[in-house]
Design an enzyme around this catalytic site. Structure first.
Site, PDB file in Angstrom:
ATOM      1  N   TYR A 153       0.856  -1.198   0.000  1.00  0.00           N
ATOM      2  CA  TYR A 153       0.000   0.000   0.000  1.00  0.00           C
ATOM      3  C   TYR A 153       0.887   1.241   0.000  1.00  0.00           C
ATOM      4  O   TYR A 153       1.434   1.643   0.994  1.00  0.00           O
ATOM      5  CB  TYR A 153      -0.959   0.015   1.199  1.00  0.00           C
ATOM      6  CG  TYR A 153      -1.921  -1.158   1.275  1.00  0.00           C
ATOM      7  CD1 TYR A 153      -2.218  -1.934   0.151  1.00  0.00           C
ATOM      8  CD2 TYR A 153      -2.540  -1.499   2.475  1.00  0.00           C
ATOM      9  CE1 TYR A 153      -3.087  -3.008   0.231  1.00  0.00           C
ATOM     10  CE2 TYR A 153      -3.421  -2.574   2.563  1.00  0.00           C
ATOM     11  CZ  TYR A 153      -3.680  -3.323   1.438  1.00  0.00           C
ATOM     12  OH  TYR A 153      -4.549  -4.386   1.524  1.00  0.00           O
ATOM     13  N   PHE A 184     -19.330   0.870  -2.105  1.00  0.00           N
ATOM     14  CA  PHE A 184     -20.581   0.872  -2.883  1.00  0.00           C
ATOM     15  C   PHE A 184     -21.800   0.576  -2.000  1.00  0.00           C
ATOM     16  O   PHE A 184     -22.852   1.193  -2.129  1.00  0.00           O
ATOM     17  CB  PHE A 184     -20.484  -0.164  -4.012  1.00  0.00           C
ATOM     18  CG  PHE A 184     -21.640  -0.109  -4.970  1.00  0.00           C
ATOM     19  CD1 PHE A 184     -21.700   0.897  -5.918  1.00  0.00           C
ATOM     20  CD2 PHE A 184     -22.661  -1.048  -4.919  1.00  0.00           C
ATOM     21  CE1 PHE A 184     -22.767   0.957  -6.812  1.00  0.00           C
ATOM     22  CE2 PHE A 184     -23.729  -0.990  -5.808  1.00  0.00           C
ATOM     23  CZ  PHE A 184     -23.782   0.010  -6.753  1.00  0.00           C
TER      24      PHE A 184
HETATM   25  N1  LIG Z   1      -6.162  -8.674   1.072  1.00  0.00           N
HETATM   26  C1  LIG Z   1      -6.438  -7.935   0.018  1.00  0.00           C
HETATM   27  O1  LIG Z   1      -6.111  -8.287  -1.116  1.00  0.00           O
HETATM   28  C2  LIG Z   1      -7.174  -6.642   0.201  1.00  0.00           C
HETATM   29  C3  LIG Z   1      -7.773  -5.992  -0.899  1.00  0.00           C
HETATM   30  C4  LIG Z   1      -8.456  -4.792  -0.670  1.00  0.00           C
HETATM   31  C5  LIG Z   1      -8.531  -4.273   0.616  1.00  0.00           C
HETATM   32  N2  LIG Z   1      -7.936  -4.921   1.659  1.00  0.00           N
HETATM   33  C6  LIG Z   1      -8.016  -4.422   3.050  1.00  0.00           C
HETATM   34  O2  LIG Z   1      -9.392  -4.262   3.390  1.00  0.00           O
HETATM   35  C7  LIG Z   1      -9.623  -2.941   3.871  1.00  0.00           C
HETATM   36  C8  LIG Z   1     -11.038  -2.494   3.522  1.00  0.00           C
HETATM   37  O3  LIG Z   1     -11.308  -2.653   2.140  1.00  0.00           O
HETATM   38  P1  LIG Z   1     -11.559  -1.440   1.150  1.00  0.00           P
HETATM   39  O4  LIG Z   1     -11.030  -0.176   1.748  1.00  0.00           O
HETATM   40  O5  LIG Z   1     -11.045  -1.886  -0.160  1.00  0.00           O
HETATM   41  O6  LIG Z   1     -13.125  -1.407   0.970  1.00  0.00           O
HETATM   42  P2  LIG Z   1     -14.400  -1.143   1.916  1.00  0.00           P
HETATM   43  O7  LIG Z   1     -14.022  -1.212   3.334  1.00  0.00           O
HETATM   44  O8  LIG Z   1     -15.436  -2.027   1.392  1.00  0.00           O
HETATM   45  O9  LIG Z   1     -14.795   0.349   1.508  1.00  0.00           O
HETATM   46  C9  LIG Z   1     -13.941   1.442   1.670  1.00  0.00           C
HETATM   47  C10 LIG Z   1     -14.551   2.635   0.963  1.00  0.00           C
HETATM   48  O10 LIG Z   1     -15.797   2.944   1.562  1.00  0.00           O
HETATM   49  C11 LIG Z   1     -15.826   4.283   2.031  1.00  0.00           C
HETATM   50  N3  LIG Z   1     -16.538   4.237   3.322  1.00  0.00           N
HETATM   51  C12 LIG Z   1     -16.117   3.645   4.467  1.00  0.00           C
HETATM   52  N4  LIG Z   1     -17.053   3.756   5.430  1.00  0.00           N
HETATM   53  C13 LIG Z   1     -18.093   4.421   4.876  1.00  0.00           C
HETATM   54  C14 LIG Z   1     -19.337   4.848   5.371  1.00  0.00           C
HETATM   55  N5  LIG Z   1     -19.713   4.582   6.626  1.00  0.00           N
HETATM   56  N6  LIG Z   1     -20.178   5.529   4.529  1.00  0.00           N
HETATM   57  C15 LIG Z   1     -19.800   5.790   3.245  1.00  0.00           C
HETATM   58  N7  LIG Z   1     -18.618   5.403   2.730  1.00  0.00           N
HETATM   59  C16 LIG Z   1     -17.771   4.729   3.527  1.00  0.00           C
HETATM   60  C17 LIG Z   1     -14.380   4.706   2.141  1.00  0.00           C
HETATM   61  O11 LIG Z   1     -14.225   6.074   1.890  1.00  0.00           O
HETATM   62  P3  LIG Z   1     -13.510   7.065   2.959  1.00  0.00           P
HETATM   63  O12 LIG Z   1     -12.141   6.523   3.209  1.00  0.00           O
HETATM   64  O13 LIG Z   1     -13.508   8.375   2.266  1.00  0.00           O
HETATM   65  O14 LIG Z   1     -14.375   7.020   4.173  1.00  0.00           O
HETATM   66  C18 LIG Z   1     -13.703   3.891   1.052  1.00  0.00           C
HETATM   67  O15 LIG Z   1     -13.789   4.546  -0.192  1.00  0.00           O
HETATM   68  C19 LIG Z   1      -8.514  -2.116   3.214  1.00  0.00           C
HETATM   69  O16 LIG Z   1      -8.267  -0.918   3.907  1.00  0.00           O
HETATM   70  C20 LIG Z   1      -7.346  -3.070   3.247  1.00  0.00           C
HETATM   71  O17 LIG Z   1      -6.721  -3.012   4.536  1.00  0.00           O
HETATM   72  C21 LIG Z   1      -7.264  -6.096   1.462  1.00  0.00           C
END
Ligand SMILES: NC(=O)c1ccc[n+]([C@@H]2O[C@H](COP(=O)([O-])OP(=O)(O)OC[C@H]3O[C@@H](n4cnc5c(N)ncnc54)[C@H](OP(=O)(O)O)[C@@H]3O)[C@@H](O)[C@H]2O)c1
Length: 323
Positions: A56, A207
């Site tokens: 990251y 989403f």
């Molecule tokens: N192992 C892997 O391959 C892999 C892949 C992807 C991700 N990850 C890990 O999983 C974590 C979470 O996944 P992700 O960040 O991809 O997706 P997510 O948690 O599904 O969604 C994150 C997105 O949602 C927004 N968000 C968060 N809370 C919200 C709320 N209450 N209302 C409206 N929007 C909201 C965030 O924007 P804001 O930041 O502007 O709030 C961000 O754009 C990552 O941080 C990473 O550590 C791991």
């Protein structure tokens, strides 16, 4: 905040994914001071499971976490990942023992700690037998640099082979209301072996929170612009899923994001989602999902949501997923 177990590692039922504080998503609103406030607020609320990775940034996200947890190391469970950055000069995923031994020292330095609580292989490396990778990880456990090991997006057969070499505490895979893939084979295998599941992207990359109706607000480099679920007719069709989640949210006086997380928590013990946010107000909103109760009828409706349209990753990323 209640806790759950990933193997023998206790974590908060809801964690914090910090990836978006440095990479992949729209940069607007990205600000180190607010990111650090968000991590501190998380710890204050008992959201102590923090998830980052070497790739990251690369590196900068771990550095940010290191600065944020200075003086609070013992209050958090630190998870990071190796294997998508090669230090051996080999292109592509690199889970060779030599690469792992270099990667871990960099992660420890950037995180400002002498131990990583949960060290994941980020993607299965088809050119390195999993036994060799896990053998190298078990040496890191013996040396005290790593306390527990994990795999990400690993298939059931790989999980079994890895677990036979050294106990795997957790598998991190995409799992959410619109990404139910682990339910077929991975989750039953984890249950059988006593391994935890850490659902990544539990809000469907934001989403499912219901704020994204078009791509207009996303930066040109935002990774979601090339994600099949966010593009063309798929986006329009997938908005129906959000409507169904919102209906339940209105009934329980919660937000769609909270319902998406509360649903994951109904899937059983040993499941610890890591919603990502760089904002402290959203961190508070997401952590409150731990207190939301869904009725059996609402859970059934969520279980039976319209399936998502489109693959969950674009082709090059799908190809890197262990099958
Ligand atoms: N192992 C892997 O391959 C892999 C892949 C992807 C991700 N990850 C890990 O999983 C974590 C979470 O996944 P992700 O960040 O991809 O997706 P997510 O948690 O599904 O969604 C994150 C997105 O949602 C927004 N968000 C968060 N809370 C919200 C709320 N209450 N209302 C409206 N929007 C909201 C965030 O924007 P804001 O930041 O502007 O709030 C961000 O754009 C990552 O941080 C990473 O550590 C791991």
């Amino acid at each position: 905040m209640r806790s759950t177990s990933l193997g023998r590692l206790d974590v908060s039922r809801i964690g914090l994914g910090v990836m978006g504080m440095s990479a992949y998503y729209t940069g607007a609103g990205r600000d180190e001071a607010e990111s650090i406030r968000t991590i501190h607020r998380a710890v204050d609320l008992g959201v102590t499971h923090l998830d980052t990775a070497e790739v990251y940034g690369p590196y900068v996200n771990e550095g940010l976490v290191g600065r944020a947890i200075k003086g609070r190391r013992d209050d958090v469970v630190l998870a990071t990942k190796f294997g998508l950055v090669s230090h051996t000069g080999r292109p592509g995923p690199d889970s060779t023992p030599a690469n792992i031994r270099t990667a871990v020292d960099g992660s420890l330095r950037r995180l400002g700690t002498d131990r990583i609580d949960l060290y994941y292989q980020h993607r299965v490396d088809p050119r390195t037998p999993i036994e060799e990778t896990v053998g190298a990880l078990s040496e890191l456990v013996e040396a005290g640099k790593v306390l527990h090991i994990g795999l990400s997006e690993a298939a059931a057969a790989t999980i079994r082979r890895a677990h036979a070499v050294h106990p795997v505490a957790a598998v991190q895979s995409e799992y959410s209301l619109w990404a139910r893939d682990p339910e077929a084979e991975v989750l039953p295998t984890l249950r059988e072996l006593g391994i935890g599941l850490v659902p990544y992207s539990p809000l469907g990359h934001g989403f499912l929170a219901g704020d994204i109706g078009t791509l207009d607000g996303l930066d040109a480099t935002d990774w979601r612009r090339s994600n099949p679920r966010f593009t063309g007719d798929n986006l329009t069709r997938n908005l129906r899923i959000v409507d169904q989640v919102r209906e339940v949210a209105d009934e329980v006086e919660a937000t769609p994001a909270q319902v998406a997380l509360a649903w994951l928590l109904t899937r059983g013990d040993g499941i610890a989602p890591i919603p990502g946010t760089k904002r402290s107000d959203r961190l508070e909103e997401n952590s409150a999902a731990d207190g939301i109760r869904l009725t059996p009828g609402q859970i059934t409706r969520l279980n039976n949501l319209t399936p998502a349209s489109g693959e969950r990753h674009a082709e090059p990323d799908m190809a890197a997923i262990d099958q």
